[in-house]
Enzyme design. Structure first.
Site, PDB file in Angstrom:
ATOM      1  N   ARG A  95      -0.016   8.581   2.554  1.00 18.08           N
ATOM      2  CA  ARG A  95       0.422   7.185   2.784  1.00 18.08           C
ATOM      3  C   ARG A  95      -0.767   6.304   3.210  1.00 18.08           C
ATOM      4  NH1 ARG A  95       3.390   9.540   0.621  1.00 18.08           N
ATOM      5  NH2 ARG A  95       5.585   9.986   1.004  1.00 18.08           N
ATOM      6  N   SER A 135      11.343   4.911   5.029  1.00 16.89           N
ATOM      7  CA  SER A 135      10.806   5.611   6.209  1.00 16.89           C
ATOM      8  C   SER A 135      10.012   4.631   7.062  1.00 16.89           C
ATOM      9  CB  SER A 135       9.869   6.742   5.782  1.00 16.89           C
ATOM     10  OG  SER A 135      10.537   7.586   4.887  1.00 16.89           O
ATOM     11  N   GLU A 162       4.747   3.537   9.319  1.00 18.92           N
ATOM     12  CA  GLU A 162       4.365   3.473   7.904  1.00 18.92           C
ATOM     13  C   GLU A 162       4.494   2.018   7.416  1.00 18.92           C
ATOM     14  OE1 GLU A 162       6.161   6.498   5.269  1.00 18.92           O
ATOM     15  OE2 GLU A 162       6.499   4.867   3.857  1.00 18.92           O
TER      16      GLU A 162
HETATM   17  C1  LIG Z   1      14.984   2.432   0.511  1.00 18.69           C
HETATM   18  C2  LIG Z   1      13.486   2.624   0.478  1.00 18.69           C
HETATM   19  C3  LIG Z   1      12.958   3.848   0.097  1.00 18.69           C
HETATM   20  C4  LIG Z   1      11.572   4.046   0.064  1.00 18.69           C
HETATM   21  N1  LIG Z   1      11.100   5.266  -0.325  1.00 18.69           N
HETATM   22  C5  LIG Z   1       9.764   5.486  -0.377  1.00 18.69           C
HETATM   23  C6  LIG Z   1       9.254   6.753  -0.807  1.00 18.69           C
HETATM   24  O1  LIG Z   1       9.997   7.656  -1.173  1.00 18.69           O
HETATM   25  N2  LIG Z   1       7.910   6.930  -0.825  1.00 18.69           N
HETATM   26  C7  LIG Z   1       7.044   5.936  -0.456  1.00 18.69           C
HETATM   27  O2  LIG Z   1       5.833   6.161  -0.502  1.00 18.69           O
HETATM   28  N3  LIG Z   1       7.501   4.714  -0.058  1.00 18.69           N
HETATM   29  C8  LIG Z   1       8.829   4.470  -0.014  1.00 18.69           C
HETATM   30  N4  LIG Z   1       9.309   3.252   0.400  1.00 18.69           N
HETATM   31  C9  LIG Z   1       8.345   2.210   0.824  1.00 18.69           C
HETATM   32  C10 LIG Z   1       8.014   1.189  -0.294  1.00 18.69           C
HETATM   33  O3  LIG Z   1       8.914   1.281  -1.348  1.00 18.69           O
HETATM   34  C11 LIG Z   1       6.594   1.369  -0.823  1.00 18.69           C
HETATM   35  O4  LIG Z   1       5.669   1.295   0.220  1.00 18.69           O
HETATM   36  C12 LIG Z   1       6.241   0.324  -1.884  1.00 18.69           C
HETATM   37  O5  LIG Z   1       5.045   0.685  -2.524  1.00 18.69           O
HETATM   38  C13 LIG Z   1       6.134  -1.088  -1.306  1.00 18.69           C
HETATM   39  O6  LIG Z   1       6.013  -1.979  -2.403  1.00 18.69           O
HETATM   40  P1  LIG Z   1       6.270  -3.529  -2.248  1.00 18.69           P
HETATM   41  O7  LIG Z   1       5.889  -4.168  -3.529  1.00 18.69           O
HETATM   42  O8  LIG Z   1       7.665  -3.760  -1.797  1.00 18.69           O
HETATM   43  O9  LIG Z   1       5.229  -3.914  -1.107  1.00 18.69           O
HETATM   44  P2  LIG Z   1       5.399  -5.018   0.014  1.00 18.69           P
HETATM   45  O10 LIG Z   1       6.379  -4.548   1.027  1.00 18.69           O
HETATM   46  O11 LIG Z   1       5.627  -6.345  -0.580  1.00 18.69           O
HETATM   47  O12 LIG Z   1       3.933  -4.988   0.659  1.00 18.69           O
HETATM   48  C14 LIG Z   1       3.500  -3.871   1.396  1.00 18.69           C
HETATM   49  C15 LIG Z   1       2.054  -4.099   1.840  1.00 18.69           C
HETATM   50  O13 LIG Z   1       1.211  -4.115   0.705  1.00 18.69           O
HETATM   51  C16 LIG Z   1       0.522  -5.362   0.596  1.00 18.69           C
HETATM   52  N5  LIG Z   1       0.515  -5.718  -0.833  1.00 18.69           N
HETATM   53  C17 LIG Z   1       1.597  -5.740  -1.657  1.00 18.69           C
HETATM   54  N6  LIG Z   1       1.198  -6.044  -2.909  1.00 18.69           N
HETATM   55  C18 LIG Z   1      -0.139  -6.231  -2.867  1.00 18.69           C
HETATM   56  C19 LIG Z   1      -1.125  -6.572  -3.842  1.00 18.69           C
HETATM   57  N7  LIG Z   1      -0.810  -6.802  -5.108  1.00 18.69           N
HETATM   58  N8  LIG Z   1      -2.413  -6.663  -3.445  1.00 18.69           N
HETATM   59  C20 LIG Z   1      -2.775  -6.444  -2.153  1.00 18.69           C
HETATM   60  N9  LIG Z   1      -1.879  -6.136  -1.178  1.00 18.69           N
HETATM   61  C21 LIG Z   1      -0.578  -6.029  -1.541  1.00 18.69           C
HETATM   62  C22 LIG Z   1       1.316  -6.338   1.426  1.00 18.69           C
HETATM   63  O14 LIG Z   1       0.490  -7.406   1.884  1.00 18.69           O
HETATM   64  C23 LIG Z   1       1.839  -5.448   2.540  1.00 18.69           C
HETATM   65  O15 LIG Z   1       0.857  -5.284   3.532  1.00 18.69           O
HETATM   66  C24 LIG Z   1      10.703   3.007   0.442  1.00 18.69           C
HETATM   67  C25 LIG Z   1      11.233   1.759   0.809  1.00 18.69           C
HETATM   68  C26 LIG Z   1      12.623   1.566   0.827  1.00 18.69           C
HETATM   69  C27 LIG Z   1      13.167   0.227   1.205  1.00 18.69           C
END
Ligand SMILES: Cc1cc2nc3c(=O)[nH]c(=O)nc-3n(C[C@H](O)[C@H](O)[C@H](O)COP(=O)(O)OP(=O)(O)OC[C@H]3O[C@@H](n4cnc5c(N)ncnc54)[C@H](O)[C@@H]3O)c2cc1C
Length: 337
Positions: free
Chosen positions: A163, A237, A333
């Protein structure tokens, strides 16, 4: 490019926190980033938002939210064994997984149904069911705010860990990821040993394993286990699974006989954070609209009108009680804004 002011981010984060930002715009093309960088009238503080599934919004944002909507998926090269595919960072991760499966390109099927965007996937090196996205990333392309150009970061430069990646450390706030190039396998190596995948495949009466069948199994397991953010606000998580020394683990085992662990190396093990939190009595805890999910102690939830501050305070109490009981420091996380 339309710049909006005083916008609520409630629809744009899976916790459903009703927090406002001073400025907001959608980024659909990397060229817009040059314009943002050159516009002195815009705030210098930038918040990059993808699917909002890994952020906890605790206060109004004084700055500009850049909402990533850069789309497009393209096969860029192939050889006998692999295909290289570039996806716009604003593509929905699960859609990309489905696209790969439709083309019979393997490597991401175990990561089906993880919420969020392609561009955020490398940031915390998303992982599930024995697979991490770093296994299939060739390079990440990012706009560098200081260099004022797009820069490729090859896999070996990304410092991927559990992570974790360079984008959470040296490159934090320095880049906007615009696309990710994956190297996918033409001849799949199935990974069904982790979690309940094999059991689920049996339940589904699958005789011949395929990447589509694995994705279906993962989708079924995830849907039955994890709360859907459309129904209950959450960010998956909330904490990482802590890694501790084998020595500390053996000491803990003397008092907590059933403490689970997964080997990390000859000297280190990982302990499931959900188990630690559950042992401290938090599973199913609820105070107002803030709580710990009743089936998944690792998932903090917003039942409706919880604030980010209340979720943060709850997470703080969880960290303290786990520390008091096990002398283990939980690390969040989720990114806290
Ligand atoms: C129900 C649920 C289940 C999940 N299961 C998992 C799992 O099994 N495994 C896992 O690893 N994660 C899991 N996650 C966490 C999440 O899905 C991941 O971390 C995902 O990659 C976040 O993507 P996002 O586009 O929503 O990021 P955001 O929440 O929009 O951003 C997260 C971070 O990344 C930065 N960011 C986003 N996009 C960019 C970009 N293009 N350039 C630079 N910085 C950026 C943001 O500024 C922020 O700091 C889960 C979340 C939920 C709600």
């Amino acid at each position: 490019m339309q710049i909006l002011q005083d916008i609520s981010l409630k629809p744009f984060n899976t916790f459903g926190m009703d927090v406002h930002t001073d400025y907001y715009t959608e980024i659909t093309n990397p060229t817009q980033l040059a314009a943002i960088a050159a516009d002195a009238s815009l705030p210098a503080k930038r918040f990059i938002l993808g699917g909002g599934s890994n952020v906890l919004l605790t206060q109004s944002l004084h700055g500009i939210v850049l909402h990533n909507r850069i789309k497009g998926i393209e096969k860029v090269k192939e050889d006998d064994d692999y295909v290289w595919v570039t996806a716009g960072a604003g593509e929905v991760w699960h859609d990309f997984v489905m696209y790969a499966i439709a083309n019979n390109w393997a490597g991401v099927e175990n990561l089906a149904l993880i919420p969020g965007t392609v561009g955020a996937a490398p940031i915390q090196n998303i992982g599930a069911y024995g697979v991490e996205v770093k296994n299939v990333i060739d390079h990440v392309t990012a706009w560098h705010w200081e260099m004022k150009r797009e820069v490729p970061y090859y896999n070996s430069e990304c410092a991927f860990g559990y992570r974790d990646s360079i984008f959470k450390h040296q490159l934090k706030d320095k880049v906007f990821i615009t696309s990710v190039t994956f190297r996918l396998n033409k001849t799949p190596e199935f990974n069904t040993s982790y979690g309940a995948i094999e059991q689920e495949l049996k339940k589904m009466d699958i005789e011949e394993v395929s990447i589509a069948a694995i994705a279906d199994a993962v989708i079924a397991i995830r849907s039955s286990k994890l709360p859907n953010p459309r129904e209950i606000g959450n960010a998956g998580s909330f904490f990482k699974n802590p890694t501790i020394s084998l020595e500390q683990y053996d000491n803990l085992k003397a008092s907590f006989h059933d403490i689970p662990s997964y080997p990390v190396s000859d000297t280190m093990v990982k302990v499931p954070a959900g188990w630690l939190i559950e042992q401290c009595g938090w599973k199913g805890f609820r105070a107002g609209d803030t709580g710990v999910h009743e089936k998944q102690a690792l998932v903090l939830v917003n039942y409706g009108s919880a604030t980010g501050g209340a979720v943060w305070d709850l997470s703080d109490n969880i960290v303290k009680t786990v520390h008091d009981k096990f002398h283990i420091e939980l690390e969040r996380e989720v990114q806290v804004w």
